[in-house]
Motif scaffolding. Structure first.
Motif, PDB file in Angstrom:
ATOM      1  N   LEU A 160       0.753   3.123   1.066  1.00  0.00           N
ATOM      2  CA  LEU A 160       0.743   1.651   0.440  1.00  0.00           C
ATOM      3  C   LEU A 160      -0.786   1.927   0.037  1.00  0.00           C
ATOM      4  O   LEU A 160      -1.905   2.281   0.547  1.00  0.00           O
ATOM      5  CB  LEU A 160       0.689   0.606   1.666  1.00  0.00           C
ATOM      6  N   ILE A 220       2.903   3.365  -3.595  1.00  0.00           N
ATOM      7  CA  ILE A 220       2.947   2.083  -4.196  1.00  0.00           C
ATOM      8  C   ILE A 220       1.429   1.544  -4.443  1.00  0.00           C
ATOM      9  O   ILE A 220       0.670   1.645  -3.659  1.00  0.00           O
ATOM     10  CB  ILE A 220       3.492   1.129  -3.050  1.00  0.00           C
ATOM     11  N   ALA A 277       5.440   3.737  -7.509  1.00  0.00           N
ATOM     12  CA  ALA A 277       6.112   2.470  -8.182  1.00  0.00           C
ATOM     13  C   ALA A 277       4.973   1.524  -8.152  1.00  0.00           C
ATOM     14  O   ALA A 277       4.212   1.330  -7.122  1.00  0.00           O
ATOM     15  CB  ALA A 277       6.925   1.880  -7.097  1.00  0.00           C
ATOM     16  N   GLN A 278       4.498   0.838  -9.242  1.00  0.00           N
ATOM     17  CA  GLN A 278       3.728  -0.138  -9.491  1.00  0.00           C
ATOM     18  C   GLN A 278       4.082  -1.447  -9.035  1.00  0.00           C
ATOM     19  O   GLN A 278       4.841  -2.150  -9.898  1.00  0.00           O
ATOM     20  CB  GLN A 278       3.146   0.029 -11.079  1.00  0.00           C
ATOM     21  N   PHE A 302       3.455  -4.796  -2.570  1.00  0.00           N
ATOM     22  CA  PHE A 302       4.401  -4.589  -1.228  1.00  0.00           C
ATOM     23  C   PHE A 302       4.518  -5.837  -0.582  1.00  0.00           C
ATOM     24  O   PHE A 302       5.249  -5.868   0.317  1.00  0.00           O
ATOM     25  CB  PHE A 302       3.611  -3.603  -0.304  1.00  0.00           C
ATOM     26  N   ALA A 331      10.144  -6.225  -1.897  1.00  0.00           N
ATOM     27  CA  ALA A 331       9.638  -4.952  -1.843  1.00  0.00           C
ATOM     28  C   ALA A 331      10.146  -4.084  -0.881  1.00  0.00           C
ATOM     29  O   ALA A 331      10.474  -2.977  -1.231  1.00  0.00           O
ATOM     30  CB  ALA A 331       7.961  -5.073  -1.776  1.00  0.00           C
ATOM     31  N   LEU A 363      11.849  -0.490  -1.898  1.00  0.00           N
ATOM     32  CA  LEU A 363      11.414   0.653  -1.498  1.00  0.00           C
ATOM     33  C   LEU A 363      12.718   1.533  -1.042  1.00  0.00           C
ATOM     34  O   LEU A 363      12.536   2.848  -1.101  1.00  0.00           O
ATOM     35  CB  LEU A 363      10.380   0.339  -0.598  1.00  0.00           C
TER      36      LEU A 363
END
Length: 229
Positions: free
Chosen positions: A71, A98, A112-113, A116, A121, A125
């Motif tokens: 994260l 992320i 992944a842009q 979270f 999200a 994910l």
């Protein structure tokens, strides 16, 4: 230049112009930090890579074939280490990074842009991972205001949210690792983690700056969704 107590040359940044004192001190610290120089030599995106190396060398939670979520991953130092340790570089494990910011490609890491904190999200994910994660880790720090109590609450709030996200995507037995700062505001966070994980401890790797209150909370042995209210 002058030598510090270890005999290394110490770089001093001049004040003046538009540079603030805080910027001068940060730049000076970066230029004189041996881990910053070491990261450049070793090809790591940041000095934070060594913190993850030290913590995993001691607690061995990154294992071959695991699925890992990083994260707030940018610039990618932790993702680099995770990809090597779980075998994602060779297509064995999986690392998904992320961040709200863009991040240049890293071998073995799927980026992944996204935020979270977004409601969908966790679902996105899990779809990217093809299942649940074995490890969720976060080296994020909340933006500071300079007001100590406000900043402490922001930092703890971010970690609590990251921990809740971890519980949404982790497999039973999974691990959560996150940066916190030593303060008196962690009671609720620790209670939450002790409810959801079988082992919770604080860790301060040697590569964390010794004059910083930074430390990490390592929660292992996720009890699973059925344990949560």
């Amino acid at each position: 230049m002058a030598k510090d107590t270890t005999g290394r040359l110490h770089v001093t940044v001049k004040t003046g112009g538009k540079r603030k004192l805080s910027s001068k001190l940060w730049l000076e610290r970066q230029l004189n930090d041996p881990y910053v120089a070491k990261a450049k030599r070793d090809g790591y995106r940041s000095r934070a890579a060594y913190k993850l190396i030290e913590i995993d060398d001691k607690y061995h939670f990154l294992k071959h074939g695991m699925a890992v979520v990083d994260l707030g991953a940018a610039p990618g130092g932790w993702s680099q280490i995770a990809a090597r340790r779980v075998g994602a570089v060779n297509g064995k494990g999986k690392v998904v990074a992320i961040d709200l910011l863009e991040m240049p490609e890293i071998p073995g890491v799927e980026f992944a842009q996204l935020d979270f904190l977004a409601e969908d999200a966790p679902e996105k994910l899990i779809a990217m991972m093809g299942g649940r994660a074995d490890v969720v880790m976060s080296d994020m720090a909340a933006n500071t205001t300079g007001h100590r109590k406000t900043d402490q609450l922001r930092i703890i709030g971010l970690v609590e949210t990251a921990a809740a996200f971890a519980c949404d995507v982790l497999s039973p037995g999974g691990t959560f690792l996150a940066k916190v700062f030593q303060s008196g505001a962690e009671g609720e966070l620790l209670a939450q983690l002790k409810r959801d994980f079988s082992s919770v401890r604080h860790v301060k790797p040697a590569s964390s700056r010794q004059d910083s209150s930074e430390r990490y909370v390592l929660a292992m042995g996720f009890r699973g969704q059925s344990n949560r209210p």
